[in-house]
Every structure is written in C-alpha cells, then in structure tokens.
Design a protein around this motif. Structure first.
Motif, PDB file in Angstrom:
ATOM      1  N   TYR A  47      -6.291  34.328 -30.988  1.00  0.00           N
ATOM      2  CA  TYR A  47      -5.988  35.744 -31.130  1.00  0.00           C
ATOM      3  C   TYR A  47      -6.538  36.487 -29.923  1.00  0.00           C
ATOM      4  N   CYS A  48      -5.676  37.295 -29.299  1.00  0.00           N
ATOM      5  CA  CYS A  48      -6.118  38.101 -28.161  1.00  0.00           C
ATOM      6  C   CYS A  48      -6.308  39.529 -28.635  1.00  0.00           C
ATOM      7  N   SER A  49      -7.549  40.022 -28.561  1.00  0.00           N
ATOM      8  CA  SER A  49      -7.819  41.375 -29.071  1.00  0.00           C
ATOM      9  C   SER A  49      -7.301  42.445 -28.105  1.00  0.00           C
ATOM     10  N   ASP A  50      -7.073  42.110 -26.833  1.00  0.00           N
ATOM     11  CA  ASP A  50      -6.519  43.095 -25.884  1.00  0.00           C
ATOM     12  C   ASP A  50      -5.077  43.455 -26.253  1.00  0.00           C
ATOM     13  N   THR A  51      -4.277  42.419 -26.510  1.00  0.00           N
ATOM     14  CA  THR A  51      -2.855  42.654 -26.826  1.00  0.00           C
ATOM     15  C   THR A  51      -2.619  42.683 -28.337  1.00  0.00           C
ATOM     16  N   PHE A  87      -7.868  26.046 -21.304  1.00  0.00           N
ATOM     17  CA  PHE A  87      -8.242  26.921 -22.416  1.00  0.00           C
ATOM     18  C   PHE A  87      -8.988  28.143 -21.902  1.00  0.00           C
ATOM     19  N   PRO A  88      -8.475  29.352 -22.178  1.00  0.00           N
ATOM     20  CA  PRO A  88      -9.147  30.547 -21.674  1.00  0.00           C
ATOM     21  C   PRO A  88     -10.413  30.845 -22.463  1.00  0.00           C
ATOM     22  N   PRO A  89     -11.471  31.275 -21.796  1.00  0.00           N
ATOM     23  CA  PRO A  89     -12.698  31.615 -22.520  1.00  0.00           C
ATOM     24  C   PRO A  89     -12.527  32.865 -23.371  1.00  0.00           C
ATOM     25  N   ARG A  90     -13.379  33.010 -24.359  1.00  0.00           N
ATOM     26  CA  ARG A  90     -13.511  34.224 -25.172  1.00  0.00           C
ATOM     27  C   ARG A  90     -12.507  34.340 -26.308  1.00  0.00           C
ATOM     28  N   PHE A  91     -11.353  33.669 -26.229  1.00  0.00           N
ATOM     29  CA  PHE A  91     -10.367  33.839 -27.282  1.00  0.00           C
ATOM     30  C   PHE A  91     -10.821  33.150 -28.558  1.00  0.00           C
ATOM     31  N   PRO A  92     -10.904  33.868 -29.678  1.00  0.00           N
ATOM     32  CA  PRO A  92     -11.266  33.181 -30.915  1.00  0.00           C
ATOM     33  C   PRO A  92     -10.166  32.215 -31.349  1.00  0.00           C
ATOM     34  N   VAL A  93     -10.578  31.043 -31.783  1.00  0.00           N
ATOM     35  CA  VAL A  93      -9.648  30.009 -32.230  1.00  0.00           C
ATOM     36  C   VAL A  93      -9.528  30.099 -33.746  1.00  0.00           C
ATOM     37  N   LEU A  94      -8.309  30.217 -34.243  1.00  0.00           N
ATOM     38  CA  LEU A  94      -8.088  30.396 -35.683  1.00  0.00           C
ATOM     39  C   LEU A  94      -7.665  29.116 -36.372  1.00  0.00           C
ATOM     40  N   MET A  95      -7.161  28.175 -35.585  1.00  0.00           N
ATOM     41  CA  MET A  95      -6.606  26.961 -36.186  1.00  0.00           C
ATOM     42  C   MET A  95      -6.307  25.976 -35.062  1.00  0.00           C
ATOM     43  N   VAL A  96      -6.624  24.708 -35.281  1.00  0.00           N
ATOM     44  CA  VAL A  96      -6.325  23.687 -34.269  1.00  0.00           C
ATOM     45  C   VAL A  96      -5.704  22.455 -34.922  1.00  0.00           C
TER      46      VAL A  96
END
Ligand code: MN
Length: 206
Positions: free
Chosen positions: A138-142, A157-166
């Motif tokens: 999930y990107c909180s900016d967009t 993998f970009p840093p900071r993005f919360p991962v919701l499911m893998v």
C-alpha cells in the motif's frame, strides 16, 4: 562476569497446525518450509549479527559489502516468511473466499474487480524469474494498492511500503506438492488467503 542478554531473531510459531493448510499445502511441505527454510534465514541473520559484534569487540575488519548483502537476504527471508504464515489460514476457517472490509473496498476502487486483482497478482507471481515473491503493498502517497515482484527475498522492493500479503514462489514453497507447476500452486493459494488478516494490516496503515 554477568552476560548481557542479546536480542536475536527467532522463528515464529505458525498460527495453525502443519496439516491445517491441506490439501493446498501438504503437512510435509509446510513443516519443511517452516522448520528448515525459514529457520535457516533466522539462523543466517543471527550469525551475521554475531559476526559483526565479534569483529567490533576484536577490532577486526569484515567484508562489509558481503555482510550487508547477506544480512539483507536473510532478514528479508525471515520477515517475508513471517508475513506469509500470517496471511494464510485453513480453507473455510478464515482462509479463502473474497477480500473483506476496507481492503475489499480498496481492491474494488483500484482494480475495479477482485478478478482483475487476482489476475494481476497471479501474473506477477507466475512470472517471477527464479526465486521470489509476489507482494501486495500500500502506498500512502497515492493511496493505492500495488503488487510488487520481489526477487530472492530482497531485490526489486521499494523501502517503506507496508506489505499486506505475500506469496512465496521459491521452488521450496511448492515443488514437493506441485512439481514444476507454479501456476497450479498460485491458483491453490486463493483457497487459503486470510483476508481478515490482510484487511487488519491494511486498516492499520491506511
Ligand atoms: Mn520460502
């Protein structure tokens, strides 16, 4: 001399039994995956931390490029597996069905339908070259969801993005049950996705 308790990484217990994800993931596969593969990344990360502490105490040099790379790989493996176990649940007992809650709303908003989301996620998972993962972030900016393709445990993998499911698409995640048919494993995965957990993580980050 009193020893100071050192914090280290530990293997988390599964939130269900080794046989709980059958028939989609066999007991044997899940047991090996958790106790051998995941454990190896926990051990790997701890070994590197020990090496670093020892080198600092003894004032010796390490190959820091290799250490940083190894730590990223093992820590990525540990963290992604820890998420993976949580975002699955036994079929019909928390696993499978459709997305729920605000996450379901976000899927409809961004992907227009659950089928489109499934299609994009499946294409990302199936097309991962070599060993890797598909990850919903999930990107909180967009304020948009996205599906990332992680190579190994830590590349692309970009840093900071919360991962919701893998979804783990390393061969060790499916070969015992599905041989080389990764697509069949990805299809089976939808029966054991814990949408309640995915939504809980989404709501915590939105
Ligand atoms: Mn794995």
């Amino acid at each position: 001399m009193a020893t100071v308790a050192q914090k280290s990484y530990t293997l988390p217990a599964l939130p269900y039994g080794y046989d709980a994800l059958q028939p989609y993931i066999s007991e044997e596969l899940l047991r090996i995956h958790h106790t051998k593969h995941h454990q190896a990344y926990v051990n790997g990360a701890n070994t590197i931390l020990d090496k670093l502490e020892k080198a600092r105490r003894e004032s010796t040099d390490l190959d820091m490029k290799a250490i940083a790379k190894e730590l990223s790989f093992n820590l990525g493996g540990h963290e992604l597996h820890s998420i993976f176990w949580q975002n699955m649940a036994p079929a019909g007992r928390g696993g499978g069905g459709q997305p729920v809650g605000k996450f379901a709303d976000a899927v409809r908003k961004d992907y227009l339908s659950f089928d489109r989301f499934k299609k994009e996620f499946t294409q990302v998972a199936v097309s991962t070259e070599g060993s890797g993962w598909a990850a919903v972030c999930y990107c909180s900016d967009t304020q948009k969801l996205g599906v990332m393709q992680i190579e190994k445990h830590n590349v692309n993998f970009p840093p900071r993005f919360p991962v919701l499911m893998v979804l783990d698409v390393w061969e060790h995640a499916y070969y015992l049950d599905y041989k080389n048919d990764r697509a069949k494993f990805v299809e089976a995965f939808w029966n054991i996705v814990n949408w309640g957990k995915v939504n809980q993580w989404f709501e915590a980050h939105m």
